[in-house]
Design an enzyme around this catalytic site. Structure first.
Site, PDB file in Angstrom:
ATOM      1  N   HIS A 181       0.839  -1.205   0.000  1.00 57.86           N
ATOM      2  CA  HIS A 181       0.000   0.000   0.000  1.00 57.86           C
ATOM      3  C   HIS A 181       0.878   1.261   0.000  1.00 57.86           C
ATOM      4  O   HIS A 181       0.729   2.132  -0.854  1.00 57.86           O
ATOM      5  CB  HIS A 181      -0.914  -0.023   1.231  1.00 57.86           C
ATOM      6  CG  HIS A 181      -1.767   1.197   1.377  1.00 57.86           C
ATOM      7  ND1 HIS A 181      -3.104   1.200   1.056  1.00 57.86           N
ATOM      8  CD2 HIS A 181      -1.479   2.458   1.794  1.00 57.86           C
ATOM      9  CE1 HIS A 181      -3.596   2.412   1.271  1.00 57.86           C
ATOM     10  NE2 HIS A 181      -2.631   3.194   1.728  1.00 57.86           N
ATOM     11  N   GLU A 182       1.791   1.331   0.955  1.00 48.48           N
ATOM     12  CA  GLU A 182       2.620   2.535   1.069  1.00 48.48           C
ATOM     13  C   GLU A 182       3.556   2.669  -0.130  1.00 48.48           C
ATOM     14  O   GLU A 182       3.878   3.776  -0.557  1.00 48.48           O
ATOM     15  CB  GLU A 182       3.406   2.537   2.384  1.00 48.48           C
ATOM     16  CG  GLU A 182       2.542   2.510   3.644  1.00 48.48           C
ATOM     17  CD  GLU A 182       1.438   3.562   3.672  1.00 48.48           C
ATOM     18  OE1 GLU A 182       1.585   4.610   3.006  1.00 48.48           O
ATOM     19  OE2 GLU A 182       0.418   3.333   4.351  1.00 48.48           O
ATOM     20  N   HIS A 184       1.705   4.403  -2.904  1.00 48.01           N
ATOM     21  CA  HIS A 184       1.778   5.862  -2.761  1.00 48.01           C
ATOM     22  C   HIS A 184       3.134   6.360  -3.260  1.00 48.01           C
ATOM     23  O   HIS A 184       3.219   7.385  -3.942  1.00 48.01           O
ATOM     24  CB  HIS A 184       1.664   6.268  -1.282  1.00 48.01           C
ATOM     25  CG  HIS A 184       0.272   6.261  -0.738  1.00 48.01           C
ATOM     26  ND1 HIS A 184      -0.766   6.933  -1.333  1.00 48.01           N
ATOM     27  CD2 HIS A 184      -0.246   5.685   0.378  1.00 48.01           C
ATOM     28  CE1 HIS A 184      -1.867   6.764  -0.604  1.00 48.01           C
ATOM     29  NE2 HIS A 184      -1.572   6.010   0.431  1.00 48.01           N
ATOM     30  N   HIS A 211       3.358   6.635  -6.952  1.00 49.33           N
ATOM     31  CA  HIS A 211       2.610   7.813  -7.412  1.00 49.33           C
ATOM     32  C   HIS A 211       3.506   9.056  -7.307  1.00 49.33           C
ATOM     33  O   HIS A 211       3.550   9.896  -8.202  1.00 49.33           O
ATOM     34  CB  HIS A 211       1.366   7.969  -6.531  1.00 49.33           C
ATOM     35  CG  HIS A 211       0.282   8.824  -7.122  1.00 49.33           C
ATOM     36  ND1 HIS A 211      -0.815   9.189  -6.392  1.00 49.33           N
ATOM     37  CD2 HIS A 211       0.119   9.378  -8.336  1.00 49.33           C
ATOM     38  CE1 HIS A 211      -1.616   9.935  -7.152  1.00 49.33           C
ATOM     39  NE2 HIS A 211      -1.072  10.065  -8.328  1.00 49.33           N
TER      40      HIS A 211
HETATM   41 ZN    ZN Z   1      -2.766   5.308   2.020  1.00 55.27          ZN
END
Ligand code: ZN
Length: 676
Positions: free
Chosen positions: A460-461, A464, A467
């Site tokens: 998940h991290e 990010h 991105h």
């Molecule tokens: Zn998040």
């Protein structure tokens, strides 16, 4: 001060040299310089976008000084650093408000709008966002109201910081000294080893248990002693409140009242009916009713599934369940049904292996490679630095990773920006991310071993981070996650989680700590079957938080006061399938909305989850690593950052508007027609 390491406006932060005493002078210098440049800019007549570029450079300089301070205060706090942080936070907030309310700059953007290249979508977006943000900062208000608005922003920043600090202090202060073996029965070995060492350090027998998130979760999931689970549950849900072991010592209750009151007043000054409306002005969702309908719709579909799951769990336990029984019996039922304990998988997921495999996923999808560098200064021996490169462009950025729980480190997992990409005259820099988690630290003789849930968190991290790193936008205020609506910012992260669940990725991310063998496929199939295990309960819990947050801000009425507990119980009665005990003060620990930036925006997780599941469903049909689909996702979503409208970008990638169905399927909650 000579050679202040915080006054380093290029390259990586000098973490080896930054000390609390550098904070105040560096902040003073950068703000004085910024004010001078802003004043000069305000007197200029803008004719090209170069005028706005100077503002990008000014803002970036402030981020260069303040960013590392915020980061260090979160990962390596000390009383001195916290004092310096608290002293400077009002100065930073004040400058931000001043900038956002600057009438000359506002007039500059109004003028610039008329002379900017009409074919440059990015330049137009830059101006649109700037004008919107000026409006939201109250630039059009008369002097009295504008001053009041600035004061409110200032007070809110203080109150929110205090909320976080109370929570951190209450969490850190709690200790439980266990003397008898039966009391700690069931707890994982590595946790007990740490607790035993902590006891020894304090010249005690037995075990000294803290209240950090991994310990709390372990106790709830594994402690055979109901008394210990209840003790921990109570300590956890009463942190920073008027209840529990530290009742009234760090009570966040009155802060909540003040925060809500001030947010409402600030929103009304700008002409919004509520803070919820104000919050949506920068989001993908356009109206409060749209958000409420979205959440209520999901709740209606999920609650019967959650109720069924709770009934099964109760039948399995053979008695009525209390909130502190849920995780424990869920784990027992999971083992019974899937013969798969969360901790049983830990040996298959040693952190170094997971990291390497995750990097391989990124390389296969997006042609990026991560290479560790040992010559980069960090803030702690646990923190590491990786260069990020692509075959066509060479090094494009970097990422700091800091993955283990330790004292004086904020709980949870997050990605933050160290350096924001810029490719402008006088400001050229590659993006650098901070990736922070709170996993169990390595033992004396073995690496940190992750649960699969931890693996998903790491993915998940990292989503990010991708991105942030793969952006191709030249203006920092639109690059990476900047300018992306909050309710879409979780799209890349939740999208990337899916890769932690792919059978073809498993041999890359798993390798038994003793034998090196990947997770056997039958265990993986069981793990995969368990993915939707109790998904209804998890869904209604998230919907409870999201609805509570949104209604609290949407329905706030100064004449009636905050009614926090009323709103929360109404939401629980509607959505939850198990009601908590009266001492529960969850709201005092809800730092996402009272300490951080998720106010009237917690729904964003679900909103973005819908987008993420739908985006991934394109890969599910075309192939998980399909090059064309990956290139298109990278181009439309990751590279574009905040430079374009998110709904347009999503629709371009998916070929249609977002659909709820992929998420419902992924969560094992079938769409209407399939509910028997
Ligand atoms: Zn998040």
């Amino acid at each position: 001060m000579l050679n202040n390491p915080l006054e380093k406006y290029s390259g990586l932060p000098a973490f080896e040299a930054i000390r609390p005493e550098h904070v105040e002078p560096a902040v003073a210098t950068v703000l004085a310089d910024a004010r001078e440049r802003v004043a000069k800019l305000g007197n200029e007549e803008p004719t090209t976008v170069d005028w706005a570029v100077e503002l990008e450079r000014i803002t970036d300089a402030v981020h260069r000084v303040w960013g590392p301070v915020v980061h260090l205060n979160a990962v390596l706090s000390s009383p001195e650093l916290r004092a310096a942080y608290n002293e400077c936070l009002p100065l930073i907030t004040e400058f931000g408000t001043e900038l956002a309310q600057n009438r000359e700059l506002h007039a500059g953007f109004v003028a610039l709008e008329k002379c900017v290249d009409p074919d440059s979508a990015i330049e137009r977006q830059l101006i649109t966002h700037a004008l919107r943000d000026f409006r939201l900062a109250g630039v059009a208000l008369d002097d009295d109201k504008r001053r009041r608005f600035a004061d409110l922003a200032q007070e809110l920043a203080q109150l929110q910081a205090t909320f976080e600090q109370n929570l951190m202090d209450a969490t850190d202060d709690f200790q439980h000294h266990a003397m008898d073996k039966p009391e700690v029965a069931g707890l994982p070995k590595d946790l007990l080893e740490r607790a035993r060492r902590a006891a020894e350090d304090n010249e005690l027998d037995g075990w000294l248990l803290a209240l950090d998130p991994p310990t709390y979760i372990s106790v709830q999931t594994h402690a055979e002693s109901e008394d210990l689970r209840r003790l921990y549950y109570e300590a956890w849900v009463t942190r920073a409140s008027d209840q529990g072991p530290h009742a009234d010592r760090w009570d966040n209750g009155s802060l909540i009242d003040q925060i809500l009151e001030l947010r409402h007043e600030a929103s009304r000054l700008l002409g919004f009916n509520s803070y919820a409306e104000f919050s949506l002005a920068t989001k993908m969702a356009s109206m409060p009713s749209e958000v409420l309908k979205f959440l209520e719709n999901l709740a209606v579909k999920s609650k019967p599934v959650a109720q069924r799951e709770l009934d099964e769990l109760t039948a399995f336990a053979g008695r009525e369940l209390k909130p502190w029984d849920l995780a424990y019996f869920a784990e027992r039922l999971k083992q019974d049904r899937f013969a798969l304990a969360d901790d049983e998988l830990r040996p298959y997921f040693p952190l170094p292996r997971v990291l390497e495999g995750m990097f391989r996923v990124a390389e296969t999808l997006f042609d990026v490679r991560l290479t560790e560098r040992h010559d980069v200064a960090t803030w702690h021996p646990d923190a590491r630095f990786f260069d990020v490169d692509t075959s066509d462009a060479g090094v494009i950025g970097g990422v700091f990773v800091d993955l283990y729980a330790r004292p004086n480190k904020r709980g949870g997992a997050w990605m933050d920006e160290c350096i924001i990409r810029a490719n402008l005259a006088g400001l050229e820099q590659q993006p650098v991310a901070y990736l922070v988690c709170n996993f169990n630290p390595p033992g004396e003789s073995q690496p940190s071993l992750l649960t699969h849930n931890d693996v998903v968190t790491l993915f998940h991290e990292f989503g990010h981070s991708l991105h942030h790193l793969l952006t191709e936008i030249d203006f920092p205020s639109l690059s990476g996650i900047n300018g992306v609506p909050w309710d879409a910012v979780e799209l890349p992260s939740q999208f990337f989680e899916n890769y932690a669940w792919l059978p073809e990725v498993l041999p890359w991310i798993s390798g038994h700590v003793d034998t090196g063998k990947p997770l056997p496929s039958e265990k993986f199939e069981t793990l995969n079957d368990s993915r939707t295990f109790l998904a209804g309960l998890a869904m209604v819990r998230q919907l409870e938080l999201a609805l509570f947050d949104f209604r609290l801000h949407d329905s706030y009425d100064p004449d009636e006061g905050t009614r926090v507990e009323d709103v929360l119980s109404a939401v629980r009665n509607e959505v939850a399938v198990m009601l908590p005990p009266a001492f529960n003060r969850f709201s005092c620990t809800f730092s996402h909305i009272f300490g951080g930036g998720y106010a009237a925006g917690y729904y964003s997780y679900k909103w973005a989850e819908v987008l993420a599941a739908d985006a991934f469903s394109a890969f599910a049909s075309n192939g998980s690593f399909d090059a064309e689909t990956a290139a298109s996702f990278r181009r439309s979503i990751l590279a574009a950052g905040g430079s374009r409208d998110t709904m347009d970008a999503f629709t371009e990638f998916r070929g249609r508007a977002p659909s709820l169905e992929p998420l419902l399927r992924q969560s094992g909650i079938a769409p209407d027609s399939e509910v028997a």
